[in-house]
Motif scaffolding. Structure first.
Motif: not given
Length: 248
Positions: A115-121, A135-150
């Protein structure tokens, strides 16, 4: 409003999620103990700079393959300040443990990095000519949030809203909280893209790309057989039990 925690306990200690949090803290402590020049060098070398990947003249400078692609992941362990760091690790603390619980240790780590890699892309695609390091972990963490939602649609988030310095607690469905969070990112990201401005220095499209990556990829990592802990079933029968424990 400040999210405090969710309503689903984990079945095992989230060692990978805690390890990611510790890694972010240690890297940040390393950052702030460097000189201003060295700290800037770290951000420019290990942050993700879109123009490096889109300008042929820069690409021709002969960067090695590892140095060229490493920032896609290294940038998610760097932060621009204490508030940036605390906001990210707090969000990861709330949502990451349950996602790890559902996926398993190794799968969760791979999922987080993906998720972090794809957020950077995604950030590069929508900030094509930017020379500014992201910089920042928020892109990867956003992926965790998306997974959690579903993955946990029945979960609720305990929120804190101070009213004249008096803490007011209430719960909202996680699906609603995360859905509106993504909607705000999408609106702000679109506004920033159309106006060609960086709103408050926030990489909205990294958030959007990470979130969508989590939504689309979580099924590849989640274990199909999963039963929520018994404590969550108790919460459904008597929500007061959980609420009273959470605000001690």
């Amino acid at each position: 409003m400040l999210p405090i925690r969710d309503t689903i306990p984990t079945r095992s200690f989230p060692i990978v999620n805690c390890g990611i949090i510790v890694a972010n803290i240690l890297v940040f402590l390393f950052q702030i103990t460097r000189s201003p020049e060295d700290s800037e060098w770290l951000i420019r070398v290990f942050g993700i700079i879109p123009r490096i990947y889109t300008d042929p003249a820069i690409r021709a400078e002969g960067m090695g393959a590892i140095a060229y692609y490493f920032p896609f992941l290294s940038n998610i362990f760097l932060h621009g300040g204490w508030l940036h760091l605390i906001g990210n690790i707090w969000t990861l603390y709330i949502f990451g443990d349950n996602v790890e619980d559902r996926m398993g240790k190794g799968r969760y780590l791979v999922f987080y990095l993906l998720c972090g890699f794809l957020a950077s892309a995604t950030h590069i695609v929508f900030n094509w000519d930017s020379p500014v390091p992201a910089i920042g972990a928020s892109g990867a963490i956003s992926g965790v949030m998306g997974a959690y939602m579903l993955m946990f649609p029945r979960s609720k988030i305990l929120m804190l809203f101070p009213v004249f310095y008096i803490p007011f607690f209430f719960r909202i469905p996680a699906f609603v909280y995360l859905g509106f969070w993504f909607l705000f990112q999408l609106v702000d990201g679109t506004t920033a893209f159309v106006s060609k401005e960086t709103v408050g220095g926030i990489a909205f499209w990294a958030h959007i790309g990470g979130f969508l990556a989590g939504v689309l990829a979580y099924r590849l990592f989640a274990h199909s057989q999963y039963e929520p802990p018994e404590e969550f079933n108790s919460f459904k029968r008597d929500p007061r039990h959980y609420f009273s424990r959470s605000i001690r």
